[in-house]
Design a protein around this motif. Structure first.
Motif, mmCIF file in Angstrom:
data_model
loop_
_atom_site.group_PDB
_atom_site.id
_atom_site.type_symbol
_atom_site.label_atom_id
_atom_site.label_comp_id
_atom_site.label_asym_id
_atom_site.label_seq_id
_atom_site.Cartn_x
_atom_site.Cartn_y
_atom_site.Cartn_z
ATOM 1 N N HIS A 6 -23.764 34.676 36.241
ATOM 2 C CA HIS A 6 -24.176 33.846 37.838
ATOM 3 C C HIS A 6 -24.984 34.422 38.588
ATOM 4 O O HIS A 6 -24.607 34.470 39.766
ATOM 5 N N HIS A 7 -26.004 34.162 38.281
ATOM 6 C CA HIS A 7 -27.533 34.109 38.551
ATOM 7 C C HIS A 7 -27.597 33.917 40.519
ATOM 8 O O HIS A 7 -28.198 33.611 41.072
ATOM 9 N N LEU A 8 -26.813 32.135 40.563
ATOM 10 C CA LEU A 8 -27.195 31.794 41.702
ATOM 11 C C LEU A 8 -26.114 32.037 42.830
ATOM 12 O O LEU A 8 -26.023 31.304 43.540
ATOM 13 N N ASP A 10 -24.753 32.239 45.387
ATOM 14 C CA ASP A 10 -24.610 33.058 47.172
ATOM 15 C C ASP A 10 -23.821 34.483 47.875
ATOM 16 O O ASP A 10 -22.614 35.091 47.725
ATOM 17 N N GLN A 11 -24.114 35.460 47.643
ATOM 18 C CA GLN A 11 -23.795 36.803 47.819
ATOM 19 C C GLN A 11 -23.665 37.474 49.475
ATOM 20 O O GLN A 11 -22.505 37.173 49.691
#
Length: 128
Positions: A6-8, A10-11
């Motif tokens: 889940h690298h992308l 939106d934190q």
């Protein structure tokens, strides 16, 4: 932290990982006005669930993990400006199936409790 999935994400919307270990993850989130469902500042439950889901994905931490099912209880409302913490722990592994227990809290108050069923696939879900 060795985040493998889940690298992308939106934190700002799903939270920031603060602690990661085998079968465990803690993710924190400060809710914003973008998450409000009404003019009183009630945060839409989808954002709280998104925090829980992200924590569960990181607790499994495999590039090909997907969510298969969730049993969730919303216990208290969330307001804009609240500082939330999600803790996810893998409680059971049976082959590809991982059961993850998640609690979202604000200070000492539990806001969401749930159990998410995650699956680790051989390849990306969109390649199946």
């Amino acid at each position: 932290m060795d985040i493998r999935t889940h690298h992308l994400i939106d934190q700002e919307l799903c939270g920031q990982p603060t602690d990661l270990g085998p079968g465990f993850c803690r993710v924190t989130l400060t809710t914003t006005g973008r998450m409000a469902a009404d003019d009183k500042g009630l945060v839409h439950g989808g954002f709280v669930f998104g925090l829980a889901d992200y924590a569960a994905m990181l607790a499994v931490n495999d590039p090909h993990v997907v969510l298969g099912a969730a049993t969730i209880k919303f216990l208290k409302p969330v307001s804009v400006g609240d500082h939330l913490s999600a803790e996810a722990r893998v409680s059971e592994v049976n082959g590809r199936k991982h059961i993850v227990d998640v609690i979202v809290s604000r200070d000492e108050d539990s806001l969401l409790e749930g159990q998410l069923t995650c699956f680790v696939l051989d390849r990306h879900v969109l390649e199946l």
